[in-house]
Design an enzyme around this catalytic site. Structure first.
Site, PDB file in Angstrom:
ATOM      1  N   VAL A 102       0.827  -1.209   0.000  1.00 46.83           N
ATOM      2  CA  VAL A 102       0.000   0.000   0.000  1.00 46.83           C
ATOM      3  C   VAL A 102       0.864   1.262   0.000  1.00 46.83           C
ATOM      4  O   VAL A 102       0.396   2.343  -0.373  1.00 46.83           O
ATOM      5  CB  VAL A 102      -0.972   0.008   1.201  1.00 46.83           C
ATOM      6  CG1 VAL A 102      -0.256   0.242   2.510  1.00 46.83           C
ATOM      7  CG2 VAL A 102      -2.059   1.037   1.003  1.00 46.83           C
ATOM      8  N   ALA A 267       5.483  -5.991   6.490  1.00 41.79           N
ATOM      9  CA  ALA A 267       4.110  -5.925   5.963  1.00 41.79           C
ATOM     10  C   ALA A 267       4.097  -5.181   4.646  1.00 41.79           C
ATOM     11  O   ALA A 267       4.845  -4.208   4.466  1.00 41.79           O
ATOM     12  CB  ALA A 267       3.195  -5.207   6.947  1.00 41.79           C
ATOM     13  N   ASP A 268       3.268  -5.638   3.752  1.00 43.15           N
ATOM     14  CA  ASP A 268       3.024  -4.894   2.510  1.00 43.15           C
ATOM     15  C   ASP A 268       1.743  -4.093   2.606  1.00 43.15           C
ATOM     16  O   ASP A 268       1.615  -3.043   1.986  1.00 43.15           O
ATOM     17  CB  ASP A 268       3.000  -5.845   1.320  1.00 43.15           C
ATOM     18  CG  ASP A 268       4.419  -6.273   1.009  1.00 43.15           C
ATOM     19  OD1 ASP A 268       4.918  -7.202   1.667  1.00 43.15           O
ATOM     20  OD2 ASP A 268       5.049  -5.612   0.160  1.00 43.15           O
ATOM     21  N   ARG A 269       0.795  -4.620   3.381  1.00 38.80           N
ATOM     22  CA  ARG A 269      -0.431  -3.863   3.628  1.00 38.80           C
ATOM     23  C   ARG A 269      -1.084  -4.432   4.881  1.00 38.80           C
ATOM     24  O   ARG A 269      -1.342  -5.632   4.966  1.00 38.80           O
ATOM     25  CB  ARG A 269      -1.385  -3.981   2.447  1.00 38.80           C
ATOM     26  CG  ARG A 269      -2.581  -3.072   2.517  1.00 38.80           C
ATOM     27  CD  ARG A 269      -3.515  -3.281   1.333  1.00 38.80           C
ATOM     28  NE  ARG A 269      -2.932  -2.947   0.048  1.00 38.80           N
ATOM     29  CZ  ARG A 269      -3.353  -1.985  -0.771  1.00 38.80           C
ATOM     30  NH1 ARG A 269      -4.369  -1.223  -0.416  1.00 38.80           N
ATOM     31  NH2 ARG A 269      -2.774  -1.790  -1.951  1.00 38.80           N
ATOM     32  N   ALA A 277      -1.006  -8.467   4.912  1.00 37.40           N
ATOM     33  CA  ALA A 277      -0.397  -9.093   3.723  1.00 37.40           C
ATOM     34  C   ALA A 277       1.112  -8.910   3.816  1.00 37.40           C
ATOM     35  O   ALA A 277       1.598  -7.798   4.035  1.00 37.40           O
ATOM     36  CB  ALA A 277      -0.923  -8.438   2.458  1.00 37.40           C
TER      37      ALA A 277
END
Ligand code: MRU
Length: 398
Positions: A102, A267-269, A277
């Site tokens: 994000v 974390a990516d999102r 995620a």
């Protein structure tokens, strides 16, 4: 070129951008020049740069380089409104490079807001300057944020995992996945920042890094950072994690390492409810932490992320788009040859195929860990923990 952990080099004088080519690490340290948003897009899509914060920063800086050339260095008659339209088109293009993290779309939203708020003041050149400065500020803020995450996470883990009765030299070990360090950010790292901070505090006995198939960010990049910083560490394949966690008293091969008590991931999102995620393979580590977490022998599962990775507009993990990577990334491996048992430093890198030709391949880059399995989300602004009902309230961080 000598070894380095600096993933992003931006010269604020002549406004040039270079990124460390992460496709060639750990064997070759080589920078590639990013001259415009097309170069930025290609570098992100090809994973020449990767990691949620680094992707966002490189995208913004690639735009800064392009704007500098087009609207600052070269004389322009474009007015602020025209520059604003140009910036928004380029941002819409950049966010298509990778969908899950994000940070990139958040950076694009922030820059869009900036140009919308300022498109009626000053010249086109002034507006371009404003965007360039904002992109530069992202690079600067990220290192400070990561150091704060490292400090917050280390303090939290020590408090959670060491009892007041433990001796002053009591230690525990940590397990991590993917690469969340200097290479994935502007510097220091998030989950790897917590590991760096714990190691400096003297409380971390040993770090285990998952290889992180299929793209091997663990064996290529995290292992490289740990060796570079001389943090005692061991590489395992992803499917060894259960065997490792089973060793509650002794480390692998009978060495007496402190047991793994902390699993720390990036974390990516992070969705509004805390579902996270992150790199494929993360969810299974959270399940393991739950399984091995026993009274008197705590194992904690912690997500480390800047608040720029928290997406309050995404209600739960079910709403997160998971990127699927090309099949060849799973069945092919690239690296230098081994000649006579030694890694050849001067051989051309070669690609080899490691699966049965013709087999179908599924290659999701990320999975979603449900918030029920997450003990804490560590940010630069503090540590979020669940309430008695088992819910995170991430609003309080904003
Ligand atoms: O596919 P990648 O290498 O970009 O995936 C990176 C991760 O999953 C990281 O854990 C995440 O981006 C956080 S990096 C600080």
């Amino acid at each position: 070129m000598s070894k380095t952990l600096q993933a992003i080099k931006f010269d604020s004088g002549d406004r040039t951008l270079e990124i460390l080519d992460q496709l060639k690490l750990p064997h070759i340290s080589e920078y590639v020049s990013i001259k415009d948003t097309k170069d930025g897009f290609d570098a992100i899509r090809s994973m020449t740069v990767r990691g949620a914060p680094a992707i966002a920063i490189v995208a913004a800086l690639s735009l800064a380089v392009e704007l500098n050339k087009k609207f600052v260095v070269e004389p322009t008659s474009a007015n602020a409104e025209e520059v604003a339209t140009y910036v928004k088109e380029k941002l819409a293009y950049l966010v298509e490079s990778r969908p899950t993290a994000v940070n990139l779309s958040r950076a694009a939203k922030d820059l869009t807001l900036l140009v919308d708020e300022n498109k009626n003041n000053g010249s086109g050149k002034d507006l371009a300057e404003l965007v360039i400065k904002a992109a530069e500020a992202m690079l600067e803020a990220d290192v400070a944020d990561n150091k704060a995450i490292g400090k917050n996470g280390a303090e939290w883990a020590i408090k959670q995992l060491l009892l007041p009765s433990d001796s002053s030299d009591s230690k525990f070990s940590a397990l991590t996945i993917c690469n969340t360090g200097s290479l994935a950010t502007a510097g220091y790292g998030t989950a790897l920042g917590i590991i760096r901070s714990l190691y400096s505090s003297g409380r971390l006995d040993h770090t285990y890094a998952c290889e992180t198939r299929p793209y091997n960010q663990g064996s290529r990049l995290t292992a490289y950072e740990l060796v570079y910083d001389q943090i005692p560490a061991t590489l395992i394949t992803d499917n060894m994690a259960t065997a490792l966690l089973s060793q509650r008293e002794r480390g692998p091969r009978g060495e007496s390492h402190a047991p793994v008590r902390l699993i720390v991931v990036g974390a990516d999102r992070v969705a509004r409810n805390g579902d996270t995620a992150n790199k494929i393979g993360t969810h299974q580590l959270a399940v393991l932490a739950k399984h091995f977490n026993k009274q008197g022998d705590a194992v904690r599962f912690v997500v480390a992320a800047p608040t720029t990775s928290i997406d309050l507009n995404t209600a739960t993990g079910a709403d997160i788009v998971i990127e699927e990577r090309p099949q060849h990334e799973l069945v092919q491996v690239r690296g230098p040859e081994v000649i006579g048992g030694q890694v050849s430093s001067d051989s051309e890198h070669r690609t080899v195929h490691v699966a049965a030709p013709g087999i179908d391949v599924w290659n999701p880059a990320f999975d979603v860990t449900p918030h029920a399995l997450i003990d804490a989300i560590v940010t630069e602004r503090g540590v979020a923990e669940k309430n008695a009902a088992g819910d995170f309230d991430l609003d309080v961080l904003f």
